[in-house]
Structure formats: C-alpha cells, structure tokens
Design a protein around this motif. Sequence first.
Motif, PDB file in Angstrom:
ATOM      1  N   HIS A 171      -0.028  -1.398   1.879  1.00 39.00           N
ATOM      2  CA  HIS A 171       1.276  -2.452   2.228  1.00 39.00           C
ATOM      3  C   HIS A 171       0.774  -2.994   3.147  1.00 39.00           C
ATOM      4  CE1 HIS A 171       4.022   0.646   0.530  1.00 39.00           C
ATOM      5  NE2 HIS A 171       3.333   1.184   0.648  1.00 39.00           N
ATOM      6  N   VAL A 172       1.313  -4.436   2.622  1.00 43.27           N
ATOM      7  CA  VAL A 172       0.529  -5.587   3.854  1.00 43.27           C
ATOM      8  C   VAL A 172       1.712  -6.278   4.250  1.00 43.27           C
ATOM      9  CG1 VAL A 172      -0.904  -7.885   3.866  1.00 43.27           C
ATOM     10  CG2 VAL A 172      -1.146  -5.654   2.021  1.00 43.27           C
ATOM     11  N   SER A 173       1.683  -6.592   5.272  1.00 46.06           N
ATOM     12  CA  SER A 173       3.110  -7.369   6.502  1.00 46.06           C
ATOM     13  C   SER A 173       3.234  -8.704   6.189  1.00 46.06           C
ATOM     14  CB  SER A 173       2.264  -6.757   7.914  1.00 46.06           C
ATOM     15  OG  SER A 173       2.695  -5.690   8.458  1.00 46.06           O
ATOM     16  N   GLY A 174       4.415  -8.606   6.422  1.00 43.24           N
ATOM     17  CA  GLY A 174       3.762 -10.937   6.174  1.00 43.24           C
ATOM     18  C   GLY A 174       3.101 -11.071   6.823  1.00 43.24           C
ATOM     19  N   THR A 175       2.682 -12.441   5.768  1.00 40.38           N
ATOM     20  CA  THR A 175       1.220 -13.165   6.285  1.00 40.38           C
ATOM     21  C   THR A 175       1.443 -14.512   6.567  1.00 40.38           C
ATOM     22  OG1 THR A 175      -0.366 -10.788   5.735  1.00 40.38           O
ATOM     23  CG2 THR A 175      -1.364 -12.928   5.797  1.00 40.38           C
ATOM     24  N   THR A 176       1.288 -14.564   7.710  1.00 42.88           N
ATOM     25  CA  THR A 176       1.455 -16.429   7.771  1.00 42.88           C
ATOM     26  C   THR A 176       0.180 -17.183   7.881  1.00 42.88           C
ATOM     27  OG1 THR A 176       1.362 -16.220   9.843  1.00 42.88           O
ATOM     28  CG2 THR A 176       3.669 -16.230   9.170  1.00 42.88           C
TER      29      THR A 176
END
Length: 128
Positions: A30-35
């Motif tokens: 699960h990859v967090s919201g990434t900017t």
Amino acid sequence: MTERRFISSGSRFESVMGYSRAVVDGDWVHVSGTTGYDYGTMTIADDVAAQTEQVFRNIAAALQQADASLDDVVRVTYYLTDASYFEVIAPICGRYFAKARPAATALICKLIDPAMKIEIEVTARKQG
C-alpha cells in the motif's frame, strides 16, 4: 500472521505526520498518496507533466523497496487540482501502467501545498 514492513522515502512529511511512504503486508503493498516532490532536494517542478513523472519515480522507488514494481499495481487513485490536467497526465499514466492496467479512479480536489498539482496512491500485489 503476516508481518508488516514500513518503507520510508526520507521525506520530512512522513516523520511529522507519522506515516509511511508504503506499508508491505504479506503480498500487498500500500503506497501512500505520493506527490511530485523530489525527496532528495525537496523541490517540486511547476509543470504537471514533470510532477507526474516524478510521482512515478517516487512510487517506483517505494515499490522496489517492497520487492514489487509498477507492473504489480492493481489499484490507483489520481488526485488532480484541475480537471484540465487529466489530458496532460493520461498518456504519462498510460505509459507507466501499460502492463498492469490497474483499476483506477481520478478525483479533482485541493492538495495540502498549492505547488502540488497531482497526487497518486497505489495498491500493488506482489507476484509470487
């Protein structure tokens, strides 16, 4: 019981907010919201296409640490600050997800930092 493993990018946001760039739980990542921040320099490009390319580099790096890749992504959510960006980012996303073809959702919203134009979160399942 599966053991969880936490992955960090080294971003100060992670330590301040108490979250991980990614969490590995068994075969799931699960990859967090990434900017589009370049975590090495903590800079962000002004252009949404450049930000999108950096987002994918950031996500790919987190997945690699989890022994997975963009080809393992099964779900993606795109957060855009302007609907007109969709036409710009769609072919970029299509290039990175040509093999995985994950289930996808795109939302228009505000992001924490006005410099951020896109944020992407993914879920991947490692292939055995």
